[in-house]
Design an enzyme around this catalytic site. Structure first.
Site, PDB file in Angstrom:
ATOM      1  N   ASP A 155       0.857  -1.168   0.000  1.00  0.00           N
ATOM      2  CA  ASP A 155       0.000   0.000   0.000  1.00  0.00           C
ATOM      3  C   ASP A 155       0.909   1.239   0.000  1.00  0.00           C
ATOM      4  O   ASP A 155       2.124   1.146   0.204  1.00  0.00           O
ATOM      5  CB  ASP A 155      -0.963  -0.027   1.210  1.00  0.00           C
ATOM      6  CG  ASP A 155      -2.182   0.856   0.967  1.00  0.00           C
ATOM      7  OD1 ASP A 155      -3.198   0.663   1.635  1.00  0.00           O
ATOM      8  OD2 ASP A 155      -2.105   1.744   0.082  1.00  0.00           O
TER       9      ASP A 155
HETATM   10  C1  GLC Z   1      -4.305   4.342  -0.194  1.00  0.00           C
HETATM   11  C2  GLC Z   1      -5.204   3.173   0.181  1.00  0.00           C
HETATM   12  C3  GLC Z   1      -5.291   2.100  -0.880  1.00  0.00           C
HETATM   13  C4  GLC Z   1      -5.116   2.720  -2.244  1.00  0.00           C
HETATM   14  C5  GLC Z   1      -3.688   3.241  -2.321  1.00  0.00           C
HETATM   15  C6  GLC Z   1      -3.395   3.890  -3.679  1.00  0.00           C
HETATM   16  O1  GLC Z   1      -3.612   4.802   0.921  1.00  0.00           O
HETATM   17  O2  GLC Z   1      -4.968   2.534   1.419  1.00  0.00           O
HETATM   18  O3  GLC Z   1      -6.559   1.448  -0.718  1.00  0.00           O
HETATM   19  O4  GLC Z   1      -5.349   1.759  -3.258  1.00  0.00           O
HETATM   20  O5  GLC Z   1      -3.403   4.161  -1.270  1.00  0.00           O
HETATM   21  O6  GLC Z   1      -4.115   5.071  -3.795  1.00  0.00           O
END
Ligand code: GLC
Length: 750
Positions: free
Chosen positions: A265
């Site tokens: 993430d």
């Molecule tokens: C965010 C979220 C995740 C998302 C990623 C990219 O912090 O936790 O669900 O896909 O970053 O934006």
């Protein structure tokens, strides 16, 4: 490319190229890509020019023209012309925004969700995207956690069916096909159980609970062929997920059979140092590799530390090669080596984005997700034929912000507001429309860090303006035969980093509700929100409550379709609405405890509260209709089953009302005793049954020995002999049940 050609390519790549493939940056690192939305603290990654050149995937903007240009420029700088991968959060719609996933869970209609995902994939693909970070398949039980809106709810079986449907819709049978994009299951794993409902907080969970409740929908997504999985931010039992080798390697890959790309993430690899778990970037790089994380999203761990790691410990080169091969295989599966642009096409984009068929599907999906929580006969409204005066009042009467905080590729200006839709149906001389009060009062201050999107919410309204708004609304309510109050959360009050300790409708709206209730008791509340809320006062004082969640582009039309009875509501709650926040987490599939509260008994020493009931205000699976259904007692084809056998459970459903409607039959199983304490009941099947007035139909559910399997204390997924109960009804509180035995001969028992 063939596998052999991929292996050849890998062998020819330099270390900087390989590390580049394992690096994902935001689109705005390449150009002023204003459409990129920061979804986490980017911080200073001190990315070198070389790292920027070689980064193999982009958390990008969108737009066919822009991404074609980015791909052209990128390919020119690649010694082996490895194409860039464009990934984005296309959670519940690209430009045509469908209901939030929690609403789609309420539809109990996987086929409909598959269609929404397919339409989303089509709009995303022609805009140049290759991967979506969806479906979010975290099981959720805690309404304080703002990300419940991205999930399909509190039940493993429902979440599994909806996850399969979303993956099928996004990927089709082959992601190489036109208008298909790769799906990414997230967030692995247990993210929805953040302590105290506070986002990113630690998760303390035994492995049995993780496997019994939180992993099944991931397994369903993997078995449906999802190409990516995303790690989660939190620690589980003290170890950050992204560097948790037991979770990511031993469980996800070895046990669950995931062979695709594992992406961290946003910044999560770097945060393993912040957690106080990894010593520094090199330690984080080492542990992330050992966990099998292929792509580092927006941290400096892989781009900044991998080359030092392999210099000191060359044995890690093998792991790097394995990661890079999985990434090359994903790009190859998408056909990007042959066609780096895939479906990006500015002309197609204009024709497909927000096309009438997508809007029609969005309207259908929205109305199918609505849950009628209360109706003392006020609904459906006549369409003005009875001459009754209707006052539409509330912040959601005019608002077009019907998308969620996870729909930033959409544009709320494309949404149809409740007022716009109502004006198409209700005669102007009989209806009035008033804002009544601002969306937020003091709560607006909490959105101060939310940038441009919160601009509207932060607009200050003077005390005098507020008084005038309220006075006009109360006067209109006094003169109306019926009041439709459109209330709810601001769309930025749910989603990531929006945990709330008080899960109420904004107080300024409740003040207006009370003033209006004083002058008119015929109130229909339409609720726009991304999470279960504390509805005690509304449920006492309103005559009808329609839960419409955040309904997306066609929200206004869908609300009017249901208000007028053109669509009979058939949604059922995918997540319990708590009696109050003190009851949270509350969920139907709980354990019975050794001192269960027996309804009607006032025993002191029982598992109960002194001040509130154990039951939620509205339970999982609950929802009303404009008609009424009768479900006959459960009949079983046999009172016992042996392994390999099965029994059928039958009921007859009858529409005893005056209008066509759809009942959502739910089949629950109860295992009365086992080698681990089992939930009081578990959803094991559901079916939507549409009947005309007076029509009845026999419905049958098959129960096999496989249906009875569960995760035993030793981790094995097996059934055990004993007594079981089968309920079939219209919510998790159904008492319509029958019992049977699972018998095993001594051989099976060994
Ligand atoms: C965010 C979220 C995740 C998302 C990623 C990219 O912090 O936790 O669900 O896909 O970053 O934006």
């Amino acid at each position: 490319m063939t596998q052999k050609e991929l292996e050849q390519l890998l062998g020819d790549m330099t270390l900087p190229e390989k590390i580049g493939q394992m690096t994902q940056l935001m689109g705005n690192f390449y150009e002023d890509d204003s459409s990129s939305v920061l979804t986490g603290p980017a911080g200073d990654l001190n990315i070198s020019k070389e790292q920027l050149t070689y980064a193999g995937s982009v958390l990008s903007g969108y737009g066919a023209g822009e991404l074609i240009r980015m791909q052209d420029a990128y390919l020119k700088s690649q010694p082996h012309r490895i194409p860039m991968l464009f990934m984005r959060d296309i959670i519940h719609g690209m430009k045509t925004i469908f209901p939030i996933p929690l609403a789609q869970g309420a539809s109990f209609d996987p086929e409909l969700t598959e269609k929404c995902a397919e339409a989303t994939a089509k709009e995303a693909a022609v805009s140049g995207l290759h991967v979506t970070f969806a479906p979010m398949t975290d099981l959720v039980r805690d309404a304080r956690w703002g990300r419940v809106m991205e999930s399909t709810g509190e039940d493993p079986y429902l979440n599994s069916r909806m996850t399969e449907a979303a993956v099928r819709g996004f990927q089709g049978k082959d992601v190489k096909e036109p208008y298909r994009i790769a799906a990414c299951l997230k967030h692995f794993a247990g993210y929805g159980a953040a302590t105290a409902g506070r986002d990113y907080n630690a998760v303390e969970m035994g492995e049995h609970t993780l496997r019994e409740y939180y992993l099944p929908s991931f397994q369903a997504g993997i078995d449906t062929g999802a190409k990516l999985v995303m790690t989660a931010f939190h620690t589980i039992d003290g170890v950050p997920c992204s560097v948790n080798r037991h979770l990511m390697k031993e469980i996800l890959r070895d046990e669950m059979g995931f062979e695709g790309v594992l992406i961290s993430d946003f910044g999560a690899l770097g945060e393993t140092v912040t957690h106080g778990y990894c010593a520094d970037g090199t330690d984080a790089a080492r542990k992330s590799l050992e966990a099998g994380v292929d792509i580092d999203m927006m941290s400096s761990v892989y781009p900044g530390s991998l080359r030092y790691l392999v210099k000191e410990e060359p044995e890690y080169m093998e792991m790097i090669d394995a990661c890079v091969m999985r990434i090359l295989q994903l790009k190859n599966a998408l056909g990007l080596f042959e066609n780096p642009y895939k479906d990006a096409d500015p002309e197609e984009e204009k024709k497909i984005i927000l096309c009438p068929s997508h809007r029609e599907l969005a309207r259908k999906a929205s109305s199918a997700s609505f849950v009628l929580l209360k109706n003392d006969g006020l609904l459906p409204l006549s369409e003005g034929k009875d001459g009754k005066k209707i006052a539409f009042i509330g912040p959601y009467v005019y608002s077009r912000q019907l998308n969620s905080s996870w729909a930033f590729t959409g544009d709320s200006r494309d949404c149809v507001s409740l007022k716009e839709a109502a004006e198409e149906i209700f005669p102007g001389e009989q209806t009035v429309y008033l804002q009544g009060c601002p969306m937020l009062g003091a709560e607006a201050a909490f959105l101060s860090g939310f940038g441009e999107e919160a601009k509207g919410a932060l607009l200050t309204v003077t005390e005098e303006e507020k008084r005038n708004m309220l006075q006009n609304a109360v006067l209109a309510a006094k003169q109306a035969d019926i009041v439709v109050l459109a209330l709810g959360e601001h769309f930025l009050q749910s989603g990531e980093a929006t945990s709330r300790a008080m899960i109420e409708i904004p107080e300024i709206q409740m003040e207006m509700f009370r003033e209006i209730r004083r002058v008119n008791n015929r109130i229909v509340v339409i609720l726009f929100n991304g999470r279960p809320l504390d509805l005690r006062e509304i449920s006492r004082e309103a005559g009808a409550i329609l839960e419409v969640w955040l309904p997306g582009t066609e929200g206004g039309h869908a609300v009017v379709d249901v208000l007028t009875g053109r669509v009979n509501p058939s949604g059922r709650l995918p997540m319990s609405f708590p009696y109050c926040v003190g009851q949270v987490p509350v969920f139907y599939n709980e354990l019975r405890t050794g001192r269960p509260k027996i309804p009607g008994q006032s025993e002191r020493f029982q598992s109960k509260y002194l001040d509130i009931p154990n039951e939620p205000l509205y339970p999982f699976g609950f929802g009303l209709s404009y008609t009424e259904f009768q479900i006959s007692p459960v009949e079983l084809s046999s009172q016992s089953m042996t392994p390999g056998g099965s029994i059928e459970a039958r009921v007859t459903v009858k529409n005893i009302g005056h209008t066509e409607g759809t009942e959502t039959l739910q089949m629950y199983l109860g295992d009365l005793s086992a080698s681990v304490a089992r939930p009081v009941k578990e959803l094991k099947g559901f079916r939507k049954v549409t009947l005309s007035p007076g029509e009845s139909r026999e419905e049958e559910f098959q129960i096999s020995e496989e249906t009875l399997r569960f995760v035993r204390a030793d981790g094995r997924f097996v059934s055990e002999p004993g007594t079981f109960r089968i309920w079939i009804g219209n919510s998790s509180q159904t008492e319509n049940c029958a019992e049977f035995e699972l018998r095993m001969n001594c051989r099976e028992l060994c």
